[in-house]
Design an enzyme around this catalytic site. Structure first.
Site, PDB file in Angstrom:
ATOM      1  N   TYR B 441      36.819  38.263 -37.347  1.00  0.00           N
ATOM      2  CA  TYR B 441      35.810  37.696 -36.424  1.00  0.00           C
ATOM      3  C   TYR B 441      34.717  38.693 -36.052  1.00  0.00           C
ATOM      4  O   TYR B 441      34.805  39.854 -36.369  1.00  0.00           O
ATOM      5  CB  TYR B 441      36.442  36.984 -35.239  1.00  0.00           C
ATOM      6  N   GLU B 442      33.663  38.165 -35.463  1.00  0.00           N
ATOM      7  CA  GLU B 442      32.427  38.945 -35.206  1.00  0.00           C
ATOM      8  C   GLU B 442      31.841  39.523 -36.488  1.00  0.00           C
ATOM      9  O   GLU B 442      31.290  40.616 -36.485  1.00  0.00           O
ATOM     10  CB  GLU B 442      32.684  40.078 -34.200  1.00  0.00           C
ATOM     11  N   GLY B 443      31.917  38.756 -37.548  1.00  0.00           N
ATOM     12  CA  GLY B 443      31.426  39.226 -38.842  1.00  0.00           C
ATOM     13  C   GLY B 443      32.558  39.886 -39.601  1.00  0.00           C
ATOM     14  O   GLY B 443      33.081  40.909 -39.154  1.00  0.00           O
ATOM     15  N   GLN B 448      30.224  43.571 -42.301  1.00  0.00           N
ATOM     16  CA  GLN B 448      29.916  44.845 -41.638  1.00  0.00           C
ATOM     17  C   GLN B 448      29.460  45.881 -42.666  1.00  0.00           C
ATOM     18  O   GLN B 448      28.526  46.642 -42.424  1.00  0.00           O
ATOM     19  CB  GLN B 448      31.150  45.388 -40.896  1.00  0.00           C
TER      20      GLN B 448
END
Lengths: 595, 595
Positions: B441-443, B448
């Site tokens: 999650y969050e990319g 990243q």
């Protein structure tokens, strides 16, 4: 949700094109009449059974899990019992068993192929027949004629299943300290008392009887592993007519709640004066059990291969269907709102890693199974001995390397699904949870590494390793002169030399300090695993090159996957060798008080 | 079961001895009065709260999970609500918030330290206040004065919580294709309609209101990410007196069954003409949201650190208590039936890997948080700009490197437990399951890596990387002349040069083929992560050497762990660099039809 189709073409490629099993079988009198067509028919039928009957229960079995109903009774998930009934009815338990006791007598490698498919379809379910087959092998090798006549036909039919009862609350790896007791009864049997834990398939509702193989100590037995004996402890004591008799004093006390393999009952088994019969000699139980443990270790390696394969199949489909972002080199599906994620290099890296691991793992595991057949049945004694060495040497590598790879592979499959990978409904996180146990049970992967380096390699001054090394160097010499093979042969030759050098170096250090073995073992095993995979990728590339003119995409894919393996996966050895060479000092110079 | 004690000494070591935060704060007018004693008091109080109130709910929360009660209502696990009430009462949500709106105004690094402890104690629970803090930061940066006055005090008190609503069923990574609509109402608000998925903390019973930040499209907005706007959509529309008013048309439709973080409600949120208010400019919603996403990415990296720490603590205790086998160098606890497993080199390898990852991760993450404070509050504009560059450059590394390490670390902790690691009761497999989401999650961590290499490094021709490189070379020049530092400085200098060379090489290739970025990004990020860890291990070793004469075991342990890091973990870069250099060809020469 999810999918599984048995990879028949890939299995046939390994068996017939890489390993030439038909030719090999000609030199095994027991199997000389078996031809490729029959093997292929078995594979196809088994594939159908696995995809249609066993696979649909995988996700539901995980969700429901097993239920402890109290008073020693365990209920398996809906459908498990019925699928097992069909499995027995179709005769699958007989496949690799001795015709003398009702088996079909097919070679080990065919049975292994069956188990690859079963485990891809449903690992938790497969552990019920899987452990039975282990018990069959142990009793076949070590049972008395009477024990064989009572138990083998039932295990072969599948109407009875089996377990191995080793671990206790205070001991798993260290069986030397187990304390279940076996007191002689007046009738030649023994009364067993103690608690066993982590007993896979220990209790269930799928078979009319369960045959437990239990390790215990006789009165006055020596301390440690030299005082352990092996016993048959059936759930119901067999009557003389083969039917089940009185309920024995071995009972499931509870089942564990686990990370994965929820469909398999992991039982605490309480023995309260349970009636048992000695298998093999007194105090030599561990030797007898090793037959079963080695088979189980190969089986666990296969479970790794199986999960890698099924996770790959699912993540490949998802990668072709899921639309997200554009390719960095410009739209590939301009008519759609985004490109399928298979256009992205890193998604391909994760797909090809799984694919390369699955395909080399299959070649390796089937080759090992073929060597078991040679060990048992080859007409030439020298071949039998060589095969036995290969199996002994590489069993820990199959177990640890294939299960480590499977954890990496299933995690990559899950990662390809992005957020959906974390959601149970999609089924990918189950593969990760199921794959995780394979790195632990039947000896943790650290123990496998110690077994490889400490026992199998230093135990005979590297003789077995040299035998495998000769296979590699023979192949290198034979194929190294062909220009089109050099991209595969050069890195193979290189890693072969590095393993040899690394082994010598650790051996020298270990003579000064035995902790050097423990310190190097895990990265050493990874390095040897890559040597083996390099060897099989070079062999597969060789077959693919021979068939390049056919224009068949199958061979193009094999070549491309081989190239991916050498470019992107083999380089792991650069780190592993450095880590192995770093020695014991970084860990052992660290005073316990400093942790 | 299980244990957690806040690692106060280690936190203080990083803050006061490695980073010298007290001196740094002197140059931030807003924080100049804050001293070490106050910081230490906060750490100790927070540590107590986390260990006593939050940690005891970790395992029970996992077991019970959240419950969807129907009609949009979600119940959190027993105890969650009461713990949150205590959290609010103690004023913890205020810690890092703006005093203008009721916050305590402490620096970001103190808040980060709080979150390290909260997440070690209970990641699922911590995501409720954690997302609220992200919403606070976004509105603080982009809200209108009126929006700030309505929402910030409530978020700071903690009586309201918050969420980010980004993903939809067909889009996660690719927000450009989202299709939730926002139609203008006559009163200046908007009516939002659509479906959002994977909304962490999306609905629950812990707060009187939930403030959703929702991405949606205005009528006629451009396609892609340039047509996305950001809206506040409260669960209850605030009345003018600050109380909650009418129920808004945003409702939880169901919650997901997941691999881990069971105690956090992952919601499907249905918006049916829900009332929303624009945040920031039309069509520039993604810019506003990036404030929150960057904070969230640092937060996820912290979650990785947190799980590494708590898993380490538990596996260390187990390794000291569990008796199994004898040391290869002879019995170490001859009075016991076996030695504690901490005598075995491979168990130590797994313990020290976790320890080395946790301690370098802490230094890295706290240093990054200190740079956020510098970026926001330093008196010198040049320092502010430099700090902003460090944060931008290394946010993806913190997110991906720390969470990858945490997955490896928690898996090692679980492995140390052997079979018990797989059993839920022992609590170790939960850490693995919880840690797994942090890589997604969050990319995802692949995203990243692309952000690091494609945007942060090639986006400014390596300028930000050079800034960080200068930090490293300055340290190398300063310390390289001391003989006792050479064992740390030499490998640091070496990996620094290798990163520079590798970056140049990929940059050259990427000019020919943009897929080279995607192909190299993941192993490239691992390599940069090790450069950063080498830098912090060298700095920590430096402090430890300065204190060597104290005789304090703490510094001896730091030195020994630094040595372990350089000997056993940094070598990963040997493989990573090879894999990064292998380029796009092995993946992209692979026709899609061949998979």
């Amino acid at each position: 949700m999810g999918q599984y189709a048995a990879p028949i073409r890939d299995m046939q490629f390994v068996l017939h094109e890489v390993l030439n099993v038909e030719a090999e079988l000609k030199r095994m009198p027991k199997h000389a009449a078996l031809d490729a067509d029959t093997i292929n028919q078995v594979l196809e039928e088994a594939g159908k059974f696995c995809a249609e009957v066993v696979f649909p229960l995988n996700q539901s079995g995980d969700r429901e899990g097993c239920t402890y109903e109290g008073d020693g009774v365990v209920r398996t998930p809906a459908g498990f019992k019925e699928a097992y009934r069909q499995y027995v009815e179709a005769g699958w338990p007989m496949l690799g068993c001795d015709p003398e006791f009702g088996g079909q007598g097919l070679p080990a490698f065919v049975n292994n192929a069956l188990y690859e498919m079963l485990n891809s379809a449903n690992q938790a379910w497969t552990m019920y027949p899987g452990l039975s087959h282990g018990v069959y092998e142990c009793l076949h090798a070590h049972g008395t004629p009477k024990q064989k006549s009572v138990y083998l036909p039932k295990l072969i039919e599948g109407t009875w299943t089996g377990t191995m009862c080793l671990s206790e609350p205070h001991c798993g790896t260290d069986l030397g300290i187990l304390c279940t007791k076996a007191e002689p009864n007046s009738d030649g049997s023994y009364a067993l008392t103690g608690t066993k834990i982590f007993i896979s398939s220990g209790e269930h509702d799928m078979a009319e009887n369960i045959v437990h193989l239990v390790l215990a100590r006789l009165p006055g037995a020596p301390m440690g592993i030299k005082g352990i004996s092996l016993f048959i402890v059936p759930k119901f004591v067999p009557s003389s007519d083969g039917s089940v008799g009185e309920r024995n004093g071995i009972k499931c006390g509870s089942i564990e709640h686990k990370m994965g393999i929820h469909g398999n009952a992991t039982c605490v088994m309480n023995l309260d004066g349970a009636k048992g019969w000695l298998v093999g000699e007194e105090n030599k139980g561990l030797n007898a059990m090793f037959v079963m443990m080695n088979a189980a270790r190969l089986g666990v390696g296969m479970q790794g291969l199986s999960l890698t394969e099924v996770a790959y199949q699912n993540s490949l489909t998802y990668a072709k269907e899921r639309l997200q972002m554009r390719s960095l080199t410009g739209p590939k599906a301009p008519d759609k709102p985004a490109d399928p994620i298979i256009v992205h290099p890193d998604v391909r890296r994760m797909l090809l890693t799984q694919k390369a691991y699955a395909e080399a793992g299959r070649a390796f595991a089937y080759w090992a199974a073929l060597n078991i057949d040679k060990e048992l049945s080859h007409e030439d004694d020298a071949v039998r001995r060589e095969a036995a060495d290969f199996v002994a040497l590489l069993t820990p590598v199959i177990k640890a390397f294939l299960t480590d790879n499977a954890f990496e592979g299933t995690n990559m499959a899950m990662q390809i699904y992005g957020g959906h990978g974390f959601i149970s409904e999609w089924g990918m996180e189950q593969y990760v949870r199921d794959a995780r146990i394979n790195m632990i049970y039947e000896g943790t992967n650290s123990i496998q590494a110690l077994d490889l380096l400490g026992r199998k390699i230093f135990g005979d001054m590297g003789a077995k390793l040299k035998r495998f090394g000769k296979l590699v160097t023979d192949f290198v010499e034979e194929e190294g002169i062909k220009p089109e093979m050099q991209e595969f042969i050069n890195p193979l030759a290189d890693i072969g030399e590095k393993v040899q050098k690394l082994t010598m170096e650790i051996g020298m250090k270990a003579m000064q300090n035995p902790d050097e073995v423990g310190a190097a073992a895990v990265p050493y095993l990874r390095t040897v695993g890559h040597l083996v995979f390099s060897y099989f990728w070079a062999r597969m590339a060789h077959v693919a090159l021979d068939n390049a003119s056919s224009g068949d995409d199958f061979y193009k894919a094999k070549l491309a996957t081989a190239r991916f393996y050498f470019a992107k996966l083999l380089p792991e050895t650069a780190s592993a060798i450095r880590a192995a060479r770093a020695g014991a000092k970084p860990m052992m110079d660290y005073d316990e008080a400093l942790f």
